[in-house]
Design a protein around this motif. Structure first.
Motif, PDB file in Angstrom:
ATOM      1  N   VAL A   8       0.983  -1.236   0.100  1.00 39.46           N
ATOM      2  CA  VAL A   8      -0.152   0.013   0.080  1.00 39.46           C
ATOM      3  C   VAL A   8       0.949   1.170  -0.120  1.00 39.46           C
ATOM      4  O   VAL A   8       1.960   1.164   0.402  1.00 39.46           O
ATOM      5  N   ILE A   9       0.528   2.202  -0.744  1.00 39.30           N
ATOM      6  CA  ILE A   9       1.182   3.437  -0.691  1.00 39.30           C
ATOM      7  C   ILE A   9       0.354   4.443  -0.091  1.00 39.30           C
ATOM      8  O   ILE A   9      -1.012   4.835  -0.384  1.00 39.30           O
ATOM      9  N   VAL A  10       0.774   5.265   1.107  1.00 39.90           N
ATOM     10  CA  VAL A  10       0.088   6.249   1.804  1.00 39.90           C
ATOM     11  C   VAL A  10       0.629   7.468   1.365  1.00 39.90           C
ATOM     12  O   VAL A  10       1.592   7.648   1.804  1.00 39.90           O
ATOM     13  N   GLY A  11      -0.315   8.471   0.945  1.00 43.40           N
ATOM     14  CA  GLY A  11       0.151   9.931   0.854  1.00 43.40           C
ATOM     15  C   GLY A  11       0.361   9.846  -0.708  1.00 43.40           C
ATOM     16  O   GLY A  11       1.296   9.695  -1.326  1.00 43.40           O
ATOM     17  N   GLY A  36       3.774  10.255  -4.306  1.00 42.34           N
ATOM     18  CA  GLY A  36       3.103   9.180  -3.998  1.00 42.34           C
ATOM     19  C   GLY A  36       2.364   8.711  -5.816  1.00 42.34           C
ATOM     20  O   GLY A  36       2.677   7.365  -5.859  1.00 42.34           O
ATOM     21  N   ALA A  37       1.996   9.644  -6.133  1.00 39.23           N
ATOM     22  CA  ALA A  37       1.610   9.322  -7.586  1.00 39.23           C
ATOM     23  C   ALA A  37       2.605   8.829  -8.651  1.00 39.23           C
ATOM     24  O   ALA A  37       2.394   7.869  -9.244  1.00 39.23           O
ATOM     25  N   ALA A  38       3.863   9.611  -8.411  1.00 37.68           N
ATOM     26  CA  ALA A  38       4.978   8.967  -9.099  1.00 37.68           C
ATOM     27  C   ALA A  38       5.188   7.495  -8.888  1.00 37.68           C
ATOM     28  O   ALA A  38       5.682   6.623  -9.648  1.00 37.68           O
ATOM     29  N   LEU A  39       5.252   7.185  -7.621  1.00 39.38           N
ATOM     30  CA  LEU A  39       5.354   5.791  -7.006  1.00 39.38           C
ATOM     31  C   LEU A  39       4.479   4.775  -7.617  1.00 39.38           C
ATOM     32  O   LEU A  39       4.931   3.691  -7.978  1.00 39.38           O
ATOM     33  N   ALA A  40       3.174   5.236  -7.611  1.00 37.05           N
ATOM     34  CA  ALA A  40       2.095   4.540  -8.182  1.00 37.05           C
ATOM     35  C   ALA A  40       2.235   4.180  -9.652  1.00 37.05           C
ATOM     36  O   ALA A  40       2.102   2.956 -10.247  1.00 37.05           O
ATOM     37  N   ASN A  41       2.692   4.992 -10.191  1.00 31.37           N
ATOM     38  CA  ASN A  41       3.143   4.810 -11.662  1.00 31.37           C
ATOM     39  C   ASN A  41       4.391   4.176 -12.094  1.00 31.37           C
ATOM     40  O   ASN A  41       4.520   3.966 -13.157  1.00 31.37           O
ATOM     41  N   TYR A  42       5.331   3.948 -11.138  1.00 30.61           N
ATOM     42  CA  TYR A  42       6.657   3.734 -11.218  1.00 30.61           C
ATOM     43  C   TYR A  42       6.687   1.982 -11.666  1.00 30.61           C
ATOM     44  O   TYR A  42       5.986   1.346 -11.035  1.00 30.61           O
ATOM     45  N   GLY A  43       7.148   1.718 -12.925  1.00 26.48           N
ATOM     46  CA  GLY A  43       6.903   0.318 -13.295  1.00 26.48           C
ATOM     47  C   GLY A  43       7.575  -0.566 -12.568  1.00 26.48           C
ATOM     48  O   GLY A  43       7.553  -1.753 -12.615  1.00 26.48           O
ATOM     49  N   PHE A  82       7.923  -1.214  -9.554  1.00 25.51           N
ATOM     50  CA  PHE A  82       7.244  -1.689  -8.368  1.00 25.51           C
ATOM     51  C   PHE A  82       6.556  -3.099  -8.841  1.00 25.51           C
ATOM     52  O   PHE A  82       6.926  -4.051  -8.293  1.00 25.51           O
ATOM     53  N   ALA A  83       5.699  -2.961  -9.779  1.00 29.69           N
ATOM     54  CA  ALA A  83       4.848  -3.839 -10.342  1.00 29.69           C
ATOM     55  C   ALA A  83       5.675  -5.194 -10.941  1.00 29.69           C
ATOM     56  O   ALA A  83       5.279  -6.154 -10.904  1.00 29.69           O
ATOM     57  N   VAL A  92       0.636  -3.209  -6.180  1.00 28.99           N
ATOM     58  CA  VAL A  92       0.007  -2.174  -5.560  1.00 28.99           C
ATOM     59  C   VAL A  92      -1.313  -2.395  -5.144  1.00 28.99           C
ATOM     60  O   VAL A  92      -2.325  -2.465  -5.918  1.00 28.99           O
ATOM     61  N   ALA A  93      -1.540  -2.786  -3.905  1.00 28.94           N
ATOM     62  CA  ALA A  93      -2.934  -3.148  -3.565  1.00 28.94           C
ATOM     63  C   ALA A  93      -3.891  -2.072  -3.380  1.00 28.94           C
ATOM     64  O   ALA A  93      -5.207  -2.248  -3.340  1.00 28.94           O
ATOM     65  N   ALA A  94      -3.319  -0.917  -2.763  1.00 29.78           N
ATOM     66  CA  ALA A  94      -4.134   0.210  -2.608  1.00 29.78           C
ATOM     67  C   ALA A  94      -3.506   1.470  -2.679  1.00 29.78           C
ATOM     68  O   ALA A  94      -2.074   1.566  -2.155  1.00 29.78           O
TER      69      ALA A  94
END
Lengths: 258, 258
Positions: B97-100, B105-112, B114-115, B121-123
């Motif tokens: 989970v990414i908090v914030g 945080g958006a950059a991390l969510a989009n970071y390839g 990770f996946a 990314v569960a949430a």
DNA sequence: ATGTCTTTGTGAACGCGTGCACAAAGATGG
DNA sequence: CCATCTTTGTGCACGCGTTCACAAAGACAT
């Protein structure tokens, strides 16, 4: 740890160990917080707790800078803030360029911690012509073509690379050729640079992998107790399976390059 | 280096040194690149060059995992990819989970990255109600209220904190209470966690400060030669000025908390 | 002025990480 | 089957970093 110095492996510059240098920003942050609360002095014990380190280590670190404490009292907060700032070179202005204004680059441009410690974002640079002129964090993005002139005109010596991995080395080469001597690399690549250029690496994927390792180990230790007896019976075929000839190709998980 | 392990300072887990664990992802990345180019085997010398490390160090690192090489030939790329992946725990799925969900945080969510290595990314969680439901990287942001249920329902054990510094400790406490045992912290704060919880820190500001230190030293060394004679004449009043009583308050640079 | 008490600064010991250098292992060619 | 050649795996030494533990230094009260 998200990084690893690439060059100057054990350069203890003017007697200050590398490990100490890496902690000085930590102390500085804790001291700044105390300064804002108008705390006049702090003991090594208190400051160490605030910075999350051992107090003996903190005292030894400070001893490399000089004898700035008063026995029986502690350290003068304001004075120490100044001394550490000076030692780290934060009393001067450092123009910085960020190359690669994707999600991460934009996040970095907006990051308050950059501007707040003497670092000034001199320019944002991206290879996409569509980005040119578009303001990010109040600064218009410039095209890669202007990289060299930007570096020279602003006297930039520190560059931040936030490009995709494929472009990183090329960008790095151009930065170095233009006069940059310190690079902070967010791209998941090993950069090769000439002597005299410092590279620090921040790799998000690696950090997670290290956490996963410890997480797995924790899970394994929990289960270890109940399996101990059973493991003695099994002739170690499960864990070390088929280490003889060739690795199983079908079992290889879908691991993609970060 | 962007991080520093907080807990388990020198825990050599099952005999694998911490320094080696930190390099395994590096080797894995280099090996994956070779695998994609269908290179069957690689020598320690070649692989070390690709990963940017000493070949002797690489061999010693691999020796902790077992004897996976063939003398006179080198290492089987596919097999080594599998062994390192398994050792790092990347053969299993790690919900994160990414908090914030700010810029970072958006950059991390989009970071390839990770996946792509078993991390899912569960949430995405943010405290701003206006963000709730808004999709970032294809994942709808959820409100902080649901943090605990998200953790429990998805069996999350790894949390990423990308909140402002002020909120980090509170978020951390809630994550830990809900069952998270590994935390990757991007907020510029020292997190305190109970035993058994691992924290890794990525601090962008600190990295720049370390670079600035070396940059300053480089500049100082260049100028040192010409000033040497002059320095001998000056009675050391310039550098160590007024170290006697109190630090100069007016001279303190405008250093703000990162 | 003197004694007590707090806190710094550091000497010394220890452990981890790194790199050298070489012996053992195995592939390869004749 | 033997010799040669390549490359691994590791014993060893060295240096850095960490921590302990304590003597020296100074504040503060009396």
């Amino acid at each position: 740890m998200a990084t690893g110095r690439t060059h100057r492996p054990a350069t203890r510059s003017r007697g200050i160990p590398e490990a100490t240098v890496a902690r000085l920003p930590l102390y500085l942050r804790a001291l700044t917080a105390l300064s804002e609360r108008s705390v006049p002095t702090v003991s090594s014990e208190e400051l160490a707790a605030a910075a999350g380190v051992n107090s003996a280590k903190l005292r030894k670190d400070f001893s490399y800078l000089g004898s700035y404490g008063t026995r029986g009292v502690g350290y003068d907060v304001e004075y120490l803030v100044y001394q550490i700032s000076r030692e780290l070179g934060l009393t001067q202005d450092w123009p910085v360029v960020i190359v690669g204004i994707g999600n991460l680059g934009a996040a970095l441009a907006n990051y308050g911690g950059f501007a707040s410690r003497g670092f000034r974002v001199a320019a944002l640079i991206d290879a996409d012509p569509a980005m040119a002129g578009k303001p990010v964090a109040g600064i218009p993005v410039q095209h890669t073509d202007e990289l060299e002139s930007i570096i020279r005109d602003n006297g930039v010596s520190i560059g931040v690379i936030a490009t995709p991995a494929g472009a990183a080395q090329q960008v790095c080469d151009r930065l170095v050729a233009a006069g940059v001597t310190s690079i902070l690399n967010f791209a998941p690549t090993v950069l090769s640079v000439p002597d005299g250029v410092d590279v620090r690496k921040v790799d998000l994927s690696i950090e997670l992998q290290i956490l996963a390792f410890h997480e797995q180990r924790k899970a394994g230790e929990e289960a270890a107790a109940e399996v101990t007896a059973q493991a003695a019976a099994v002739p170690a075929t499960t864990r070390e399976e088929s280490a003889t000839d060739q690795g199983p190709d079908g079992d290889v998980p879908a691991v993609m390059p970060a």
